[in-house]
Design a protein around this motif. Structure first.
Motif, PDB file in Angstrom:
ATOM      1  N   ASN A 109       0.809  -1.218   0.000  1.00  0.00           N
ATOM      2  CA  ASN A 109       0.000   0.000   0.000  1.00  0.00           C
ATOM      3  C   ASN A 109       0.843   1.269   0.000  1.00  0.00           C
ATOM      4  O   ASN A 109       0.347   2.324  -0.385  1.00  0.00           O
ATOM      5  N   GLU A 115       6.341   2.975 -12.510  1.00  0.00           N
ATOM      6  CA  GLU A 115       5.133   2.583 -11.795  1.00  0.00           C
ATOM      7  C   GLU A 115       4.883   3.407 -10.540  1.00  0.00           C
ATOM      8  O   GLU A 115       3.732   3.523 -10.090  1.00  0.00           O
ATOM      9  N   VAL A 171       1.260   4.911  -7.770  1.00  0.00           N
ATOM     10  CA  VAL A 171       1.003   4.333  -6.455  1.00  0.00           C
ATOM     11  C   VAL A 171       0.609   5.449  -5.501  1.00  0.00           C
ATOM     12  O   VAL A 171       1.254   6.501  -5.441  1.00  0.00           O
ATOM     13  N   LYS A 213      -6.666   1.264  -3.367  1.00  0.00           N
ATOM     14  CA  LYS A 213      -6.170   0.131  -4.138  1.00  0.00           C
ATOM     15  C   LYS A 213      -4.857  -0.374  -3.565  1.00  0.00           C
ATOM     16  O   LYS A 213      -4.051   0.406  -3.045  1.00  0.00           O
ATOM     17  N   GLU A 255      -1.379  -2.631  -4.548  1.00  0.00           N
ATOM     18  CA  GLU A 255      -0.562  -3.143  -5.643  1.00  0.00           C
ATOM     19  C   GLU A 255      -0.069  -4.545  -5.306  1.00  0.00           C
ATOM     20  O   GLU A 255       0.381  -4.784  -4.178  1.00  0.00           O
ATOM     21  N   VAL A 315       4.344  -4.825 -11.267  1.00  0.00           N
ATOM     22  CA  VAL A 315       3.040  -4.841 -10.618  1.00  0.00           C
ATOM     23  C   VAL A 315       2.064  -5.620 -11.493  1.00  0.00           C
ATOM     24  O   VAL A 315       1.823  -5.267 -12.655  1.00  0.00           O
ATOM     25  N   ARG A 354      -3.678  -3.964  -9.664  1.00  0.00           N
ATOM     26  CA  ARG A 354      -3.957  -2.836  -8.773  1.00  0.00           C
ATOM     27  C   ARG A 354      -5.463  -2.847  -8.545  1.00  0.00           C
ATOM     28  O   ARG A 354      -6.235  -2.434  -9.403  1.00  0.00           O
TER      29      ARG A 354
END
Length: 574
Positions: free
Chosen positions: A436, A451, A455, A461, A463, A486, A489
């Motif tokens: 998280n 990525e 985040v 959400k 990952e 990842v 998600r």
């Protein structure tokens, strides 16, 4: 107000009634004691010269006159030391004694939990190599004094009431007692508004170990304080690790459910962190730093907390469903509840990550090794990585041809976003992680650079990524390269293990002997405190303050401190 009772309960009477109708809602405490009486009764800080070269760094005094216990902390040792004497009324709720362990386990509800798990959950503090126990000098405490003096002179919204949570009777009690003594010196002070009509108390220290005698101690402290301070806001400072933060967050939620009228129209009290745990991933991500280096640095932490920004953080709920009751789950899980088909369900909460496989097996072995002589010596000498390497070898993390893969049924995980559910094919992997925040495994950032901007700790959400073998695990943990991709998600995950596995949740590891069903979903959104960026907090490498607001572009540095802890008392107020 009875002064000894105020002293024993951290600045407020043990059972303070709600304010009467028509009372002022400015946040002032009802009938506060005089400033001089409170200082003389609660804390006596004095500078003195010590000529004994071998004086102990921390010295505890004996019982005082009249049944009042006196505790003296010799803060600087030889050559000009400062001491703080605390007079504590020996009430049933506050006793200066060492809690006795009952063998090697505690009983939580109907479960038997390892005492190390309980102590970590209850904020046990360990002494790290190089940790200085010297308290801050009066000159170093100037930022805190000036903060309240500025408000007293210019007025405005009253400063927040600070509640610091610390467990001085678990782990290394010498270090924990020094931390508690410093916090008492910083928070046990009165200040007045511009016309002097109201007197305020800066805050108090809540002793976490008292939950052994009164399981509702934290909840009662939150509710009692909320009633007493009226319209004044609250801020919490947690001394401990990630598990202790989860514990306090759950007590806040239970307090809101018990007395919702006290929290109408306001968010949860935000939480700052003094990193005194093992991994401290949440503290690293927020900018509170990897660990507490000096007790005197608590001046900086309190100063940061008073000037911090509120940031949201998602809290996640994990449900483990078994065919039979489990006797040794961590203290963070609830007692078993009946589930469909005659099964039993356990519920836990996390903010950082949930992981199954290699890393959990290594962490589980290290936690057990720290209970023996060799493991304790490794960590006391600052070479804990040797212990991790040994446990990685023993757990089979380096095995290649004969390695056992995760027993995920069908090698598939059901990921749900809104009303759409998809099956994610994992393949044959040895580790599965749901993350998280941007900190994992004591500060590692397992996300790739492209990525990381996607985040967020408060987007609802999680990952998900996997590690197929020990080489990928070693590259991530040792060199921060060959980072995994990842895979998903999503807002909830569902999967099933056919046999027992090793689990890890926010650094707390455990093992189960049978397969189970796992369901993860978002529980609620909490409030944390992010240190100010001027003066700047402590962020390392790719961890950046912009991660929490997404308004600051990444600086593009790697492997260097983006903010350094200055000498205590030298920071300007934001």
């Amino acid at each position: 107000t009875d002064i000894p009772a105020v002293t024993a309960m951290g600045g407020l009477p043990p059972a303070l009634p709600p304010p009467a109708e028509g009372a002022s809602s400015s946040g002032a405490l009802p009938t506060p004691p005089p400033r001089r009486a409170l200082e003389q009764t609660t804390v006596t800080a004095r500078a003195r010269a010590s000529t004994s070269a071998g004086s102990p760094l921390i010295d505890f005094g004996g019982g005082g006159p009249g049944g009042v216990q006196a505790r003296e902390v010799n803060a600087f040792g030889a050559g000009g030391s400062r001491s703080a004497t605390f007079h504590v009324q020996p009430t049933p709720y506050e006793r200066e004694e060492v809690l006795q362990r009952a063998g090697s386990s505690w009983h939580v509800g109907e479960r038997t939990v390892d005492h190390q798990s309980v102590e970590r959950h209850h904020g046990a503090i360990e002494r790290r190599p190089g940790l200085s126990l010297r308290l801050a000098t009066p000159e170093q405490e100037t930022p805190i004094v000036e903060f309240y003096r500025f408000w007293s002179h210019y007025g405005g919204k009253p400063p927040p009431y600070v509640v610091a949570f610390v467990n001085s009777r678990s782990g290394n009690q010498t270090v924990a007692s020094a931390i508690k003594a410093q916090l008492e010196l910083l928070l046990r002070r009165n200040f007045s508004n511009t016309d002097g009509s109201n007197t305020f108390l800066a805050g108090e220290v809540c002793e976490l170990s008292l939950v052994r005698e009164n399981p509702r101690h934290i909840r009662e402290t939150i509710l009692r304080t909320r009633r007493a301070i009226g319209a004044r806001s609250m801020r919490f400072l947690v001394c401990g690790g990630d598990g202790t933060v989860t514990w306090v967050l759950q007590e806040i939620e239970e307090s809101k459910h018990e007395c919702p009228e006290l929290f109408q129209g306001e968010v949860d009290p935000p939480i700052g962190i003094v990193p005194a745990g093992t991994g401290n991933d949440l503290a690293r991500s927020l900018g509170w730093g990897p660990k507490l280096r000096r007790v005197s640095d608590l001046v900086n932490y309190v100063s940061w907390m008073l000037n911090s920004a509120n940031v949201p953080l998602d809290q996640w709920k994990v449900e483990l469903t078994f065919d039979n009751e489990q006797s040794r789950l961590p203290a963070a899980f609830s007692d078993p509840l009946p589930a469909a088909g005659g099964k039993v369900k356990y519920t836990g909460y996390f903010q950082n990550y949930l992981s199954v496989g290699m890393d959990a097996a290594v962490t589980y072995g290290v936690e057990r090794a720290r209970s023996n002589c060799f493991g304790r010596c490794c960590f006391k000498c600052g070479v804990g990585k040797i212990c991790y390497a040994c446990q990685a070898y023993r757990s089979g993390a380096f095995c290649c041809c004969c390695a056992r893969y995760l027993s995920v049924r069908g090698n598939k995980v059901v990921a749900t976003v809104g009303d759409v559910s998809t099956q994610v094919d994992l393949g044959r992997v040895r580790q599965l992680t749901l993350l998280n925040i941007n900190s994992y495994g004591s500060g590692r950032v397992p996300f790739r650079r492209e990525e990381l901007p996607e985040v967020s700790p408060a987007d609802g959400k999680l990952e998900m990524f996997t590690m197929p073998n020990a080489c990928s695990f070693g590259f991530v943990m040792g060199f921060q390269c060959c980072l995994p991709k990842v895979l998903s998600r999503a807002s909830s995950y569902s999967l099933e293990f056919t046999v027992g596995e090793y689990f890890q949740m926010d650094g707390e590891s455990w093992t189960v002997k049978e397969g189970c069903q796992v369901y993860i979903e978002r529980n609620r959104q909490t409030q944390m405190l992010r240190p100010p960026t001027c003066p700047i907090g402590i962020w390392v490498g790719r961890q950046d303050p912009g991660f929490w607001h997404h308004t600051t572009p990444p600086r593009g540095r790697s492997g260097r401190l983006s903010g350094l802890m200055t000498a205590p008392g030298q920071q300007a107020m934001a």
